[in-house]
Design a protein around this motif. Structure first.
Motif, PDB file in Angstrom:
ATOM      1  N   ILE A   1     -92.596  23.050  45.683  1.00 15.61           N
ATOM      2  CA  ILE A   1     -91.448  22.917  44.779  1.00 15.61           C
ATOM      3  C   ILE A   1     -90.154  23.180  45.536  1.00 15.61           C
ATOM      4  CG2 ILE A   1     -90.343  23.854  42.701  1.00 15.61           C
ATOM      5  CD1 ILE A   1     -93.229  24.487  41.705  1.00 15.61           C
ATOM      6  N   ALA A   2     -90.149  24.246  46.337  1.00 20.58           N
ATOM      7  CA  ALA A   2     -88.954  24.592  47.105  1.00 20.58           C
ATOM      8  C   ALA A   2     -88.599  23.475  48.082  1.00 20.58           C
ATOM      9  CB  ALA A   2     -89.181  25.902  47.853  1.00 20.58           C
ATOM     10  N   ALA A   3     -89.597  22.876  48.703  1.00 24.30           N
ATOM     11  CA  ALA A   3     -89.342  21.818  49.688  1.00 24.30           C
ATOM     12  C   ALA A   3     -88.682  20.602  49.044  1.00 24.30           C
ATOM     13  CB  ALA A   3     -90.650  21.414  50.354  1.00 24.30           C
ATOM     14  N   HIS A   4     -89.080  20.280  47.837  1.00 20.92           N
ATOM     15  CA  HIS A   4     -88.542  19.102  47.170  1.00 20.92           C
ATOM     16  C   HIS A   4     -87.214  19.370  46.473  1.00 20.92           C
ATOM     17  CE1 HIS A   4     -92.728  17.667  47.712  1.00 20.92           C
ATOM     18  NE2 HIS A   4     -92.151  16.485  47.756  1.00 20.92           N
ATOM     19  N   THR A   5     -86.928  20.632  46.175  1.00 22.45           N
ATOM     20  CA  THR A   5     -85.638  20.947  45.550  1.00 22.45           C
ATOM     21  C   THR A   5     -84.593  21.330  46.580  1.00 22.45           C
ATOM     22  OG1 THR A   5     -86.229  23.283  45.285  1.00 22.45           O
ATOM     23  CG2 THR A   5     -86.717  21.814  43.438  1.00 22.45           C
ATOM     24  N   ARG A   6     -85.007  21.630  47.827  1.00 26.34           N
ATOM     25  CA  ARG A   6     -84.126  22.109  48.899  1.00 26.34           C
ATOM     26  C   ARG A   6     -83.582  23.497  48.582  1.00 26.34           C
ATOM     27  NH1 ARG A   6     -79.968  17.367  50.067  1.00 26.34           N
ATOM     28  NH2 ARG A   6     -79.309  18.840  51.687  1.00 26.34           N
ATOM     29  N   PHE A   7     -84.273  24.215  47.686  1.00 29.65           N
ATOM     30  CA  PHE A   7     -83.948  25.607  47.426  1.00 29.65           C
ATOM     31  C   PHE A   7     -85.041  26.471  48.029  1.00 29.65           C
ATOM     32  CE2 PHE A   7     -81.646  23.720  43.781  1.00 29.65           C
ATOM     33  CZ  PHE A   7     -80.390  24.200  44.099  1.00 29.65           C
ATOM     34  N   SER A   8     -84.690  27.688  48.343  1.00 28.73           N
ATOM     35  CA  SER A   8     -85.674  28.605  48.908  1.00 28.73           C
ATOM     36  C   SER A   8     -86.572  29.157  47.804  1.00 28.73           C
ATOM     37  CB  SER A   8     -84.955  29.769  49.605  1.00 28.73           C
ATOM     38  OG  SER A   8     -84.254  30.557  48.642  1.00 28.73           O
ATOM     39  N   LYS A   9     -87.732  29.648  48.222  1.00 28.32           N
ATOM     40  CA  LYS A   9     -88.616  30.312  47.268  1.00 28.32           C
ATOM     41  C   LYS A   9     -87.901  31.498  46.624  1.00 28.32           C
ATOM     42  CE  LYS A   9     -92.809  31.175  48.616  1.00 28.32           C
ATOM     43  NZ  LYS A   9     -93.961  31.583  49.470  1.00 28.32           N
ATOM     44  N   ARG A  10     -87.106  32.186  47.424  1.00 29.49           N
ATOM     45  CA  ARG A  10     -86.386  33.344  46.909  1.00 29.49           C
ATOM     46  C   ARG A  10     -85.470  32.945  45.759  1.00 29.49           C
ATOM     47  NH1 ARG A  10     -82.442  37.303  50.506  1.00 29.49           N
ATOM     48  NH2 ARG A  10     -81.818  38.696  48.808  1.00 29.49           N
TER      49      ARG A  10
ATOM     50  N   GLU B   1     -76.805  26.070  35.857  1.00 28.00           N
ATOM     51  CA  GLU B   1     -77.578  25.239  34.939  1.00 28.00           C
ATOM     52  C   GLU B   1     -78.125  24.007  35.650  1.00 28.00           C
ATOM     53  OE1 GLU B   1     -78.636  25.918  31.884  1.00 28.00           O
ATOM     54  OE2 GLU B   1     -77.758  27.880  32.306  1.00 28.00           O
ATOM     55  N   GLY B   2     -77.310  23.434  36.525  1.00 26.87           N
ATOM     56  CA  GLY B   2     -77.787  22.293  37.295  1.00 26.87           C
ATOM     57  C   GLY B   2     -78.923  22.687  38.225  1.00 26.87           C
ATOM     58  N   THR B   3     -78.828  23.889  38.785  1.00 24.84           N
ATOM     59  CA  THR B   3     -79.881  24.395  39.654  1.00 24.84           C
ATOM     60  C   THR B   3     -81.187  24.544  38.886  1.00 24.84           C
ATOM     61  OG1 THR B   3     -78.284  25.613  41.001  1.00 24.84           O
ATOM     62  CG2 THR B   3     -80.582  26.321  41.118  1.00 24.84           C
ATOM     63  N   ARG B   4     -81.101  25.147  37.715  1.00 23.82           N
ATOM     64  CA  ARG B   4     -82.308  25.332  36.892  1.00 23.82           C
ATOM     65  C   ARG B   4     -82.924  23.984  36.516  1.00 23.82           C
ATOM     66  NH1 ARG B   4     -78.861  29.287  34.542  1.00 23.82           N
ATOM     67  NH2 ARG B   4     -79.569  31.423  34.930  1.00 23.82           N
ATOM     68  N   ARG B   5     -82.075  23.041  36.124  1.00 23.59           N
ATOM     69  CA  ARG B   5     -82.592  21.729  35.730  1.00 23.59           C
ATOM     70  C   ARG B   5     -83.308  21.051  36.887  1.00 23.59           C
ATOM     71  NH1 ARG B   5     -77.573  21.226  33.065  1.00 23.59           N
ATOM     72  NH2 ARG B   5     -76.765  19.977  34.791  1.00 23.59           N
ATOM     73  N   ASN B   6     -82.711  21.144  38.086  1.00 25.90           N
ATOM     74  CA  ASN B   6     -83.317  20.522  39.253  1.00 25.90           C
ATOM     75  C   ASN B   6     -84.668  21.147  39.584  1.00 25.90           C
ATOM     76  OD1 ASN B   6     -83.293  20.741  42.642  1.00 25.90           O
ATOM     77  ND2 ASN B   6     -83.075  18.710  41.743  1.00 25.90           N
ATOM     78  N   ILE B   7     -84.723  22.466  39.545  1.00 25.61           N
ATOM     79  CA  ILE B   7     -85.984  23.157  39.831  1.00 25.61           C
ATOM     80  C   ILE B   7     -87.037  22.807  38.781  1.00 25.61           C
ATOM     81  CG2 ILE B   7     -87.101  25.417  39.981  1.00 25.61           C
ATOM     82  CD1 ILE B   7     -84.444  26.501  41.135  1.00 25.61           C
ATOM     83  N   LEU B   8     -86.636  22.804  37.503  1.00 25.33           N
ATOM     84  CA  LEU B   8     -87.589  22.513  36.428  1.00 25.33           C
ATOM     85  C   LEU B   8     -88.115  21.081  36.524  1.00 25.33           C
ATOM     86  CD1 LEU B   8     -85.953  24.265  33.336  1.00 25.33           C
ATOM     87  CD2 LEU B   8     -88.104  24.879  34.460  1.00 25.33           C
ATOM     88  N   GLU B   9     -87.254  20.153  36.901  1.00 21.92           N
ATOM     89  CA  GLU B   9     -87.676  18.760  37.029  1.00 21.92           C
ATOM     90  C   GLU B   9     -88.764  18.614  38.086  1.00 21.92           C
ATOM     91  OE1 GLU B   9     -85.810  14.391  38.261  1.00 21.92           O
ATOM     92  OE2 GLU B   9     -84.488  16.131  38.015  1.00 21.92           O
TER      93      GLU B   9
ATOM     94  N   ALA C   1     -76.227  20.507  50.041  1.00 18.79           N
ATOM     95  CA  ALA C   1     -76.549  20.264  48.639  1.00 18.79           C
ATOM     96  C   ALA C   1     -76.950  21.538  47.920  1.00 18.79           C
ATOM     97  CB  ALA C   1     -77.679  19.231  48.542  1.00 18.79           C
ATOM     98  N   SER C   2     -77.680  22.403  48.620  1.00 18.33           N
ATOM     99  CA  SER C   2     -78.143  23.618  47.959  1.00 18.33           C
ATOM    100  C   SER C   2     -76.978  24.534  47.618  1.00 18.33           C
ATOM    101  CB  SER C   2     -79.164  24.349  48.842  1.00 18.33           C
ATOM    102  OG  SER C   2     -78.563  24.765  50.050  1.00 18.33           O
TER     103      SER C   2
END
Length: 228
Positions: A50-59, A23-31, A14-15
């Motif tokens: 936040i990273a754990a719930h978005t499945r994105f890394s802190k980086r 834009e979808g990435t930003r929206r997901n992180i912001l949500e 998914a990541s």
């Protein structure tokens, strides 16, 4: 006979898919970030969570938003943008002034009820004395449109003789916000103090009607609310 097995390519996770959609990435992180900030405040929020719930890394989060304060500011801007975009989508230009103001108050009441994270983030920003909001030209521009919106409704009402003259559009916006904001910000304490569930559907509908009537009585040219 030799059977040649085709190498199976791994499915993108998914990541990876989202990274191809900035834009979808930003929206997901912001949500997710908005929920974290609303729940724990700026100081208590954790990029790890936040990273754990978005499945994105802190980086990746830092890549898009710089740091935690940058992410908080973008989340705050996004919260204001959602309410202003909702106002802009209201089909009220052709409505009589009283009906238009009614719909605006009802929208604001319902939006605040459905987006409690917006209320909490505004409360948090007030705790910070608006120091992050002050850095945002975007929020100031968004709220100019809100004042223009209510100003046009009010001006039409004055011209048609249903609203009394001499009122200030910013103060009208203040009154609408105050009634609808308090419904969320103080719901828990009021419910506990007075032993009544102010979040019950019937109670919310009653409070919304009261908010509309109070605003209509305030702007009405006569003592009674103008006829819809």
């Amino acid at each position: 006979m030799t059977v040649i097995k085709k190498e199976r390519k791994p499915k993108p996770d998914a990541s990876t898919t989202r990274i191809q959609d900035p834009e979808g990435t930003r929206r997901n992180i912001l949500e997710i970030a908005s929920k974290e900030f609303a729940l724990n405040g700026l100081s208590g929020a954790r990029i790890d969570e936040i990273a754990a719930h978005t499945r994105f890394s802190k980086r990746m989060i830092y890549y898009y938003f710089g740091d935690k304060e940058g992410l908080y500011l973008r989340a705050l801007e996004n919260a204001y943008r959602q309410v202003r975009e909702g106002e802009a989508q209201l089909d009220i230009e052709g409505l009589p002034p009283v009906a238009a103001l009614t719909r605006l108050v009802e929208f604001t009441f319902d939006h605040h009820h459905r987006h409690e994270e917006f209320i909490r983030m505004v409360m948090i920003e007030n705790i910070h004395h608006g120091q992050y909001l002050e850095q945002s030209d975007a929020i100031r521009e968004l709220n100019v449109t809100a004042i223009d919106h209510i100003s046009r409704i009010y001006s039409r009402g004055v011209e048609e003789g249903v609203f009394r003259p001499g009122l200030d559009a910013v103060e009208l916006h203040w009154q609408v916000s105050a009634l609808c904001f308090f419904n969320v910000s103080n719901r828990t304490t009021f419910s506990m103090i007075f032993g009544r569930d102010f979040g019950a559907p019937a109670q919310l509908e009653r409070l919304k009607r009261n908010s509309v009537e109070m605003l209509l009585r305030f702007v009405a040219k006569d003592e009674a609310p103008a006829e819809r």
